[in-house]
Design a protein around this motif. Structure first.
Motif, PDB file in Angstrom:
ATOM      1  N   HIS A  67      16.137  16.472   3.036  1.00  0.00           N
ATOM      2  CA  HIS A  67      17.264  16.623   3.719  1.00  0.00           C
ATOM      3  C   HIS A  67      17.448  18.409   2.769  1.00  0.00           C
ATOM      4  CE1 HIS A  67      21.891  16.688   3.551  1.00  0.00           C
ATOM      5  NE2 HIS A  67      21.694  16.023   4.555  1.00  0.00           N
ATOM      6  N   VAL A  68      18.093  18.599   4.396  1.00  0.00           N
ATOM      7  CA  VAL A  68      18.466  20.364   3.886  1.00  0.00           C
ATOM      8  C   VAL A  68      19.535  20.849   2.616  1.00  0.00           C
ATOM      9  CG1 VAL A  68      21.297  20.014   4.933  1.00  0.00           C
ATOM     10  CG2 VAL A  68      19.325  21.932   5.273  1.00  0.00           C
ATOM     11  N   ASN A  69      20.020  19.979   1.938  1.00  0.00           N
ATOM     12  CA  ASN A  69      20.535  19.990   0.745  1.00  0.00           C
ATOM     13  C   ASN A  69      19.926  19.029  -0.558  1.00  0.00           C
ATOM     14  OD1 ASN A  69      23.136  21.080   2.034  1.00  0.00           O
ATOM     15  ND2 ASN A  69      23.537  18.846   1.886  1.00  0.00           N
ATOM     16  N   GLY A  70      18.547  19.077  -0.642  1.00  0.00           N
ATOM     17  CA  GLY A  70      17.771  18.764  -1.043  1.00  0.00           C
ATOM     18  C   GLY A  70      17.965  17.187  -2.221  1.00  0.00           C
ATOM     19  N   SER A  71      16.959  16.690  -2.748  1.00  0.00           N
ATOM     20  CA  SER A  71      16.942  15.125  -3.692  1.00  0.00           C
ATOM     21  C   SER A  71      17.099  15.150  -4.420  1.00  0.00           C
ATOM     22  CB  SER A  71      15.901  14.663  -2.843  1.00  0.00           C
ATOM     23  OG  SER A  71      15.340  13.829  -3.355  1.00  0.00           O
ATOM     24  N   PRO A  72      18.308  14.180  -4.829  1.00  0.00           N
ATOM     25  CA  PRO A  72      18.991  13.864  -6.076  1.00  0.00           C
ATOM     26  C   PRO A  72      17.512  12.722  -6.572  1.00  0.00           C
ATOM     27  CG  PRO A  72      20.154  12.649  -4.846  1.00  0.00           C
ATOM     28  CD  PRO A  72      18.679  13.343  -4.478  1.00  0.00           C
ATOM     29  N   CYS A  73      16.125  12.617  -6.623  1.00  0.00           N
ATOM     30  CA  CYS A  73      16.152  11.924  -6.730  1.00  0.00           C
ATOM     31  C   CYS A  73      14.374  11.701  -7.983  1.00  0.00           C
ATOM     32  CB  CYS A  73      14.830  11.266  -5.878  1.00  0.00           C
ATOM     33  SG  CYS A  73      15.962  10.450  -4.509  1.00  0.00           S
ATOM     34  N   PRO A  74      14.999  11.617  -9.302  1.00  0.00           N
ATOM     35  CA  PRO A  74      13.946  11.773 -10.071  1.00  0.00           C
ATOM     36  C   PRO A  74      12.987  11.062  -9.746  1.00  0.00           C
ATOM     37  CG  PRO A  74      15.608  10.178 -10.995  1.00  0.00           C
ATOM     38  CD  PRO A  74      15.796  11.126  -9.757  1.00  0.00           C
ATOM     39  N   ALA A  75      11.446  11.788 -10.323  1.00  0.00           N
ATOM     40  CA  ALA A  75      10.064  11.329 -10.445  1.00  0.00           C
ATOM     41  C   ALA A  75      10.351  10.124 -10.950  1.00  0.00           C
ATOM     42  CB  ALA A  75       9.578  12.076 -11.239  1.00  0.00           C
ATOM     43  N   PRO A  76       9.421   8.508 -10.159  1.00  0.00           N
ATOM     44  CA  PRO A  76       9.578   7.812 -10.791  1.00  0.00           C
ATOM     45  C   PRO A  76       8.914   7.182 -12.800  1.00  0.00           C
ATOM     46  CG  PRO A  76       7.915   7.866  -9.261  1.00  0.00           C
ATOM     47  CD  PRO A  76       8.610   9.229  -9.238  1.00  0.00           C
ATOM     48  N   THR A  77       9.070   6.121 -12.645  1.00  0.00           N
ATOM     49  CA  THR A  77       7.817   5.544 -13.957  1.00  0.00           C
ATOM     50  C   THR A  77       6.448   5.937 -13.503  1.00  0.00           C
ATOM     51  OG1 THR A  77       7.920   3.624 -13.971  1.00  0.00           O
ATOM     52  CG2 THR A  77      10.046   4.360 -14.492  1.00  0.00           C
ATOM     53  N   ARG A  78       5.376   6.111 -15.023  1.00  0.00           N
ATOM     54  CA  ARG A  78       4.174   5.290 -14.339  1.00  0.00           C
ATOM     55  C   ARG A  78       4.282   4.511 -14.196  1.00  0.00           C
ATOM     56  NH1 ARG A  78       2.894   8.011 -19.786  1.00  0.00           N
ATOM     57  NH2 ARG A  78       4.858   9.243 -20.353  1.00  0.00           N
ATOM     58  N   ASP A  79       5.101   3.515 -13.907  1.00  0.00           N
ATOM     59  CA  ASP A  79       4.084   2.360 -13.957  1.00  0.00           C
ATOM     60  C   ASP A  79       4.401   2.117 -11.852  1.00  0.00           C
ATOM     61  OD1 ASP A  79       1.869  -0.075 -14.121  1.00  0.00           O
ATOM     62  OD2 ASP A  79       4.119  -0.955 -15.088  1.00  0.00           O
ATOM     63  N   ASN A  80       5.127   2.287 -11.099  1.00  0.00           N
ATOM     64  CA  ASN A  80       6.053   2.313  -9.852  1.00  0.00           C
ATOM     65  C   ASN A  80       4.403   3.097  -9.288  1.00  0.00           C
ATOM     66  OD1 ASN A  80       8.398   3.419 -11.111  1.00  0.00           O
ATOM     67  ND2 ASN A  80       9.095   2.008  -9.226  1.00  0.00           N
ATOM     68  N   LEU A  81       3.901   2.326  -8.032  1.00  0.00           N
ATOM     69  CA  LEU A  81       2.484   2.164  -7.232  1.00  0.00           C
ATOM     70  C   LEU A  81       2.508   1.502  -6.588  1.00  0.00           C
ATOM     71  CD1 LEU A  81       0.773   0.490 -10.403  1.00  0.00           C
ATOM     72  CD2 LEU A  81       0.824   3.102 -10.920  1.00  0.00           C
ATOM     73  N   LEU A  82       1.512   2.835  -5.217  1.00  0.00           N
ATOM     74  CA  LEU A  82       1.193   1.987  -4.110  1.00  0.00           C
ATOM     75  C   LEU A  82       0.064   1.804  -4.704  1.00  0.00           C
ATOM     76  CD1 LEU A  82       1.490   1.478  -1.272  1.00  0.00           C
ATOM     77  CD2 LEU A  82       1.286   4.449  -1.224  1.00  0.00           C
ATOM     78  N   VAL A  83      -0.649   1.177  -3.376  1.00  0.00           N
ATOM     79  CA  VAL A  83      -1.544   0.396  -4.816  1.00  0.00           C
ATOM     80  C   VAL A  83      -2.370   0.566  -3.395  1.00  0.00           C
ATOM     81  CG1 VAL A  83      -3.379  -0.701  -5.697  1.00  0.00           C
ATOM     82  CG2 VAL A  83      -1.208  -0.988  -6.365  1.00  0.00           C
ATOM     83  N   LEU A  84      -3.625   0.759  -3.119  1.00  0.00           N
ATOM     84  CA  LEU A  84      -4.852   0.667  -1.640  1.00  0.00           C
ATOM     85  C   LEU A  84      -6.276  -0.136  -2.393  1.00  0.00           C
ATOM     86  CD1 LEU A  84      -4.333   4.139  -0.059  1.00  0.00           C
ATOM     87  CD2 LEU A  84      -2.913   2.419   0.683  1.00  0.00           C
ATOM     88  N   TYR A  85      -6.287  -1.255  -1.495  1.00  0.00           N
ATOM     89  CA  TYR A  85      -7.223  -1.636  -2.003  1.00  0.00           C
ATOM     90  C   TYR A  85      -8.461  -1.509  -0.798  1.00  0.00           C
ATOM     91  CZ  TYR A  85      -4.985  -4.817  -4.848  1.00  0.00           C
ATOM     92  OH  TYR A  85      -3.709  -5.334  -5.769  1.00  0.00           O
ATOM     93  N   ILE A  86      -9.169  -0.837  -1.337  1.00  0.00           N
ATOM     94  CA  ILE A  86     -10.633  -0.087  -0.280  1.00  0.00           C
ATOM     95  C   ILE A  86     -11.781  -0.938  -0.736  1.00  0.00           C
ATOM     96  CG2 ILE A  86     -11.798   2.052  -0.083  1.00  0.00           C
ATOM     97  CD1 ILE A  86      -9.128   3.258  -0.706  1.00  0.00           C
ATOM     98  N   PRO A  87     -12.737  -1.624  -0.170  1.00  0.00           N
ATOM     99  CA  PRO A  87     -14.040  -2.280  -0.422  1.00  0.00           C
ATOM    100  C   PRO A  87     -15.298  -1.539  -0.690  1.00  0.00           C
ATOM    101  CG  PRO A  87     -13.298  -2.209   1.863  1.00  0.00           C
ATOM    102  CD  PRO A  87     -12.069  -1.561   1.500  1.00  0.00           C
ATOM    103  N   ASP A  88     -15.524  -0.030  -0.019  1.00  0.00           N
ATOM    104  CA  ASP A  88     -16.164   0.751   0.201  1.00  0.00           C
ATOM    105  C   ASP A  88     -15.667   1.828  -1.341  1.00  0.00           C
ATOM    106  OD1 ASP A  88     -18.238   3.059  -0.186  1.00  0.00           O
ATOM    107  OD2 ASP A  88     -17.939   3.366   1.995  1.00  0.00           O
ATOM    108  N   LEU A 132      -6.379   3.725  -6.121  1.00  0.00           N
ATOM    109  CA  LEU A 132      -7.313   3.569  -5.542  1.00  0.00           C
ATOM    110  C   LEU A 132      -8.201   2.354  -6.250  1.00  0.00           C
ATOM    111  CD1 LEU A 132      -7.800   6.732  -4.355  1.00  0.00           C
ATOM    112  CD2 LEU A 132      -6.704   5.641  -3.071  1.00  0.00           C
ATOM    113  N   MET A 133      -7.837   1.371  -5.524  1.00  0.00           N
ATOM    114  CA  MET A 133      -8.628  -0.141  -6.390  1.00  0.00           C
ATOM    115  C   MET A 133      -9.942  -0.962  -5.313  1.00  0.00           C
ATOM    116  SD  MET A 133      -7.754  -2.335  -8.737  1.00  0.00           S
ATOM    117  CE  MET A 133      -8.452  -4.482  -8.930  1.00  0.00           C
ATOM    118  N   PRO A 134     -10.932  -0.395  -5.793  1.00  0.00           N
ATOM    119  CA  PRO A 134     -11.582  -1.237  -4.751  1.00  0.00           C
ATOM    120  C   PRO A 134     -11.123  -3.306  -5.268  1.00  0.00           C
ATOM    121  CG  PRO A 134     -12.504  -0.821  -7.635  1.00  0.00           C
ATOM    122  CD  PRO A 134     -11.321  -0.288  -7.884  1.00  0.00           C
ATOM    123  N   THR A 135     -12.351  -3.212  -4.055  1.00  0.00           N
ATOM    124  CA  THR A 135     -11.952  -4.467  -4.114  1.00  0.00           C
ATOM    125  C   THR A 135     -12.632  -5.623  -4.613  1.00  0.00           C
ATOM    126  OG1 THR A 135     -13.263  -4.593  -1.397  1.00  0.00           O
ATOM    127  CG2 THR A 135     -10.786  -4.259  -1.267  1.00  0.00           C
TER     128      THR A 135
END
Length: 143
Positions: A67-88, A132-135
């Protein structure tokens, strides 16, 4: 047999959206660093700029807005995760090396499970954590 989406929840697309004050850095992290593609973007839509990132042809996207006025959102906790399972695993090492060269080194995960399974955790420019999680590291109940 291919699993099907439940009939009582007819979802056509999944998009995870979050604000950022570092839109260009986040785009670079996920596109150049991880290897996802910029699918679409917009500018000055009622004060918002944004980018949709994902894989062409797949109905799973990340959306980042600023947003042009910035975001009030602080950084999340260390356990908020996006996990990508990658076979290689070699590809995971390439991604990790590229991210490190861009200034995003591996970090110690909050939950030791990820390291025990051979996953690598990295923080994006906003402090959100990506795993980045190996399958090969996942059990039957996790697929």
């Amino acid at each position: 047999m291919k699993p099907e989406w439940p009939e009582n929840l007819p979802v056509a697309q999944v998009r995870l959206a979050r604000p950022t004050d570092k839109l260009r850095e986040v785009e670079r992290f996920y596109c150049e660093g991880i290897g996802l593609k910029k699918l679409d973007s917009f500018e000055n839509h009622q004060g918002y700029d944004g980018v949709m990132i994902g894989l062409p042809g797949f109905p799973y996207h990340l959306e980042f807005t600023q947003h042009v006025n910035g975001s009030p959102c602080p950084a999340p906790t260390r356990d908020n995760l996006l996990v990508l399972y990658i076979p290689d695993e070699a590809r995971i090492r390439q991604i990790v090396q590229r991210l490190e060269q861009m200034g995003y080194p591996e970090v110690v995960p909050e939950n030791p499970y990820w390291k025990e399974k051979g996953a690598v955790t990295v923080e994006d420019p906003d402090g959100w954590r990506l795993v980045l999680m190996p399958t090969a590291g996942i059990g039957a109940g996790e697929k």
